[in-house]
Design a protein around this motif. Structure first.
Motif, short mmCIF file in Angstrom:
data_model
loop_
_atom_site.label_atom_id
_atom_site.label_comp_id
_atom_site.label_asym_id
_atom_site.label_seq_id
_atom_site.Cartn_x
_atom_site.Cartn_y
_atom_site.Cartn_z
N ALA A 267 0.84 -1.21 0.00
CA ALA A 267 0.00 0.00 0.00
C ALA A 267 0.87 1.25 0.00
CB ALA A 267 -0.93 -0.01 1.21
N ARG A 268 1.91 1.26 0.82
CA ARG A 268 2.76 2.45 0.92
C ARG A 268 3.50 2.72 -0.38
NH1 ARG A 268 6.17 3.66 6.17
NH2 ARG A 268 6.49 5.47 4.86
N ILE A 269 3.91 1.68 -1.05
CA ILE A 269 4.67 1.86 -2.28
C ILE A 269 3.76 2.21 -3.46
CG2 ILE A 269 6.05 0.63 -4.03
CD1 ILE A 269 7.73 1.40 -1.65
N PHE A 270 2.67 1.47 -3.60
CA PHE A 270 1.92 1.56 -4.85
C PHE A 270 0.70 2.49 -4.78
CE2 PHE A 270 4.20 -2.49 -5.11
CZ PHE A 270 4.85 -2.31 -6.32
N THR A 271 0.31 2.92 -3.59
CA THR A 271 -0.84 3.85 -3.52
C THR A 271 -0.44 5.17 -2.87
OG1 THR A 271 -1.62 2.93 -1.42
CG2 THR A 271 -2.51 1.94 -3.42
N ASP A 272 0.82 5.49 -2.93
CA ASP A 272 1.32 6.74 -2.38
C ASP A 272 0.91 7.88 -3.33
OD1 ASP A 272 2.74 8.96 -1.64
OD2 ASP A 272 4.71 8.00 -1.65
N SER A 273 -0.06 8.68 -2.92
CA SER A 273 -0.62 9.67 -3.84
C SER A 273 0.39 10.75 -4.21
CB SER A 273 -1.90 10.28 -3.28
OG SER A 273 -1.65 10.79 -1.99
N ASP A 274 1.27 11.13 -3.29
CA ASP A 274 2.28 12.16 -3.61
C ASP A 274 3.15 11.70 -4.77
OD1 ASP A 274 1.45 13.89 -1.76
OD2 ASP A 274 3.01 13.44 -0.25
N ARG A 275 3.59 10.47 -4.69
CA ARG A 275 4.47 9.93 -5.72
C ARG A 275 3.71 9.64 -7.02
NH1 ARG A 275 6.96 6.29 -8.67
NH2 ARG A 275 4.86 5.50 -8.90
N ASN A 276 2.51 9.04 -6.87
CA ASN A 276 1.76 8.64 -8.06
C ASN A 276 1.28 9.82 -8.88
OD1 ASN A 276 2.20 6.10 -7.17
ND2 ASN A 276 0.07 5.56 -6.75
N ARG A 277 1.13 10.98 -8.24
CA ARG A 277 0.74 12.18 -8.99
C ARG A 277 1.91 12.66 -9.88
NH1 ARG A 277 -3.18 13.86 -5.22
NH2 ARG A 277 -1.64 14.40 -3.64
N LYS A 278 3.12 12.40 -9.41
CA LYS A 278 4.30 12.90 -10.14
C LYS A 278 4.80 11.91 -11.19
CE LYS A 278 6.02 15.48 -6.16
NZ LYS A 278 6.94 15.38 -5.02
N ALA B 191 -2.46 -5.03 0.87
CA ALA B 191 -2.13 -3.70 1.42
C ALA B 191 -1.00 -3.74 2.45
CB ALA B 191 -3.37 -3.07 2.01
N ASN B 192 -1.11 -4.61 3.42
CA ASN B 192 -0.12 -4.61 4.50
C ASN B 192 0.97 -5.65 4.35
OD1 ASN B 192 -1.26 -2.43 5.91
ND2 ASN B 192 -2.89 -3.78 6.63
N LEU B 193 1.02 -6.27 3.19
CA LEU B 193 2.07 -7.27 2.96
C LEU B 193 3.37 -6.56 2.57
CD1 LEU B 193 0.02 -9.97 1.03
CD2 LEU B 193 0.86 -10.08 3.38
N PRO B 194 4.50 -7.13 2.96
CA PRO B 194 5.77 -6.45 2.68
C PRO B 194 6.13 -6.48 1.20
CG PRO B 194 6.16 -8.57 3.71
CD PRO B 194 4.68 -8.39 3.69
N ALA B 195 6.53 -5.33 0.69
CA ALA B 195 6.90 -5.23 -0.73
C ALA B 195 8.34 -5.68 -0.96
CB ALA B 195 6.71 -3.80 -1.22
#
Lengths: 177, 350
Positions: B122-133, B173-177
């Motif tokens: 979730a932190r890697i792939f749904t990070d809105s700050d990063r995904n907007r850029k 979502a909470n599984l380790p990437a």
């Protein structure tokens, strides 16, 4: 220890027959071959080592090319199984019964015959490209163990390649650095 | 016995045998220490590797006790001859193994869990700050979620810079990437650790044989020993990098762009006062902690008489303009490096 361990082993062994029978897993214990017998694998390994010999880097044997062929014969190359069985048997025959165990000169002579005889040439012509695929191909298919051929060629198994940290909100896709 | 009873007896017997075969199979595979597993030829190679691996004393079922449903699917594939070209662990198998890693490697696990590399899908792939850029892409999986089977469109929607983004399968979502197996190959050939008779530093092992990056294309861990160390440049100047082979693993993801310029892309190659240091000279292996790193090398005070840990760098304050990876003498001596310091810098750089 031993009582429970023995009982456990006994129960396990008793269950094994039923289960392995049900699962059709009656094969040799710990074998690494899917299609070849141990003897066929030995012959194939010796044959392949003539095609891609070891020098200061691994040859076909070290790169596990026979494992590539074995694995593919169990999946994508099923139609070639009989050709391999017949070809390896012919290879043994040409070397007097056991190609892998024959002296090198005898192996070389057998290999020449294998290559020139119209009856066995198709097998040889099938084997060479398979050997190349297994030696140079991606290790995920069973050969090129530990990227042996890529390392020989100086091709890094995984190149170092970064990713542009661009910002589309800041006027386009220009990389930051 | 009545006819009706007989009618029930046959299916009941089949059911009983079926139910009994589950614990019996479990017992069998436990007691056979891999030889039972290896009767299925398709895993013969993996079994053979395990027999020579650092984990050779760990029974197969310690790590691979899967669900009945999965096991039955494997039996079905075996019987039907539809075994894949490459037998490998699926993502769920990987996640199921983590508690088993933890059982023996508790300290390493705790460090990993408290560090940046235990980040989640979730932190890697749904990070809105990063995904907007930046647009999400399949190449993200090279370093994050490398065990996910599918493309980025199978994991996240929408794949654009507008969002809102969500994982198609919320259970990720909470599984380790970046799980343990991202950097460790459990079946890699190698000897278990033993206490040496005499400690000779030069003969000690530098890196455990299991260390290697999981490569999605080959679906195997590529040993750190054969990963390349890049040639890095600052402009046209070749940067001296440490010959520590362990950091070849770091460079796979913290890598420069094709220009090989230090600091480009995700590169963190040290420049300036720290040029030539290995990543692992400052970062702990599992938690990446760096608190102790200054004291490992420095006397408490710098040449200027200032405590190095209190200098204005990102070590003390992440928002500092002086990145600890690239800090140079001139950062603090804009009018020129005093003679003593200049001589010191020269000795460092040449």
């Amino acid at each position: 220890m031993n009582v429970s361990r023995t009982r456990r082993t006994f129960l396990g062994a008793a269950a094994a027959a039923a289960i392995s029978g049900a699962a059709g897993c009656g094969g040799a214990r710990g074998t690494t071959w899917r299609v070849f017998s141990g003897h066929e694998a030995r012959t194939l390994d010796a044959l392949l080592e003539w095609i891609i010999p070891e020098d200061d880097s691994p040859g076909a044997r070290g790169a596990g090319v026979s494992h590539y062929i074995d694995r593919q014969l169990s999946t994508h190359f099923r139609e070639h199984r009989q050709a391999y069985r017949d070809g390896l048997a012919a290879t043994d025959r040409l070397a007097g019964g056991d190609f892998a165990g024959a002296p090198r000169k005898q192996q070389q002579a057998a290999l020449r015959k294998l290559q020139r005889d119209p009856a066995t040439r198709p097998f040889f012509n099938l084997l060479v490209p398979h050997a190349m695929q297994g030696f140079y191909g991606n290790p995920r298919h069973g050969g090129n163990r530990d990227f042996a051929s890529w390392r020989m060629l100086g091709v890094p198994p995984l190149p170092v390649r970064g990713r542009s940290q661009y910002d589309l909100t800041a006027g386009g896709g220009n990389a930051k650095s | 016995m009545s006819g009706r009873w007989k009618l029930w007896m046959a299916p009941a017997a089949v059911l009983a045998v079926g139910l009994a075969s589950v614990p019996a199979a479990d017992l069998y595979y436990q007691s056979s220490w891999g030889t039972g597993c290896a009767r299925c030829h398709e895993i013969g190679i993996d079994y053979d590797r395990w027999r020579h691996a650092t984990h050779r004393n760990i029974n197969c079922v310690e790590c691979h006790a899967g669900s009945l449903q999965k096991d039955l699917r494997r039996v079905e594939a075996h019987m039907a001859g539809t075994v894949p070209d490459q037998v490998h662990l699926g993502p769920q198998d990987i996640f199921d193994m983590l508690p088993r890693c933890r059982k023996c490697h508790e300290q390493e696990f705790a460090e990993w869990a408290s560090g940046a590399h235990s980040t989640t899908y979730a932190r890697i792939f749904t990070d809105s700050d990063r995904n907007r850029k930046q647009l999400l892409m399949d190449d993200c999986f090279r370093c994050h979620g490398m065990h996910f089977e599918g493309g980025i469109k199978d994991l996240v929607e929408p794949v654009n810079t507008v969002g809102p983004w969500r994982l198609k399968d919320p259970s990720y979502a909470n599984l380790p990437a970046i799980p343990c197996m991202a950097c460790h190959s459990i079946h890699r050939e190698g000897a278990p650790l033993v206490k040496p008779r005499e400690r000779v530093s030069a003969q000690e092992e530098i890196v455990r044989p299991s260390v290697g990056l999981f490569d999605r294309r080959t679906r195997m861990n590529v040993s750190a020993a054969i990963l390349p160390l890049p040639a890095i440049y600052e402009g046209a100047r070749p940067v001296r990098i440490s010959s520590d082979q362990r950091q070849a693993l770091c460079y796979q993801c913290h890598a420069p762009l094709a220009t090989m310029q230090a600091g480009s892309g995700d590169d963190r190659t040290p420049l300036g006062i720290h040029e030539g240091l290995s990543c692992l000279a400052c970062h702990e292996q599992h938690g990446e902690a760096t608190r102790q790193s200054c004291a490992d090398c420095h006397p408490r005070l710098s040449n200027c008489g200032i405590d190095v840990e209190k200098m204005d760098t990102t070590f003390r304050n992440p928002k500092s303009a002086h990145n600890i990876h690239t800090a140079k003498c001139l950062d603090c001596h804009p009018k020129g490096v005093p003679k003593k310091a200049a001589a010191h810098e020269s000795s460092i750089l040449h």
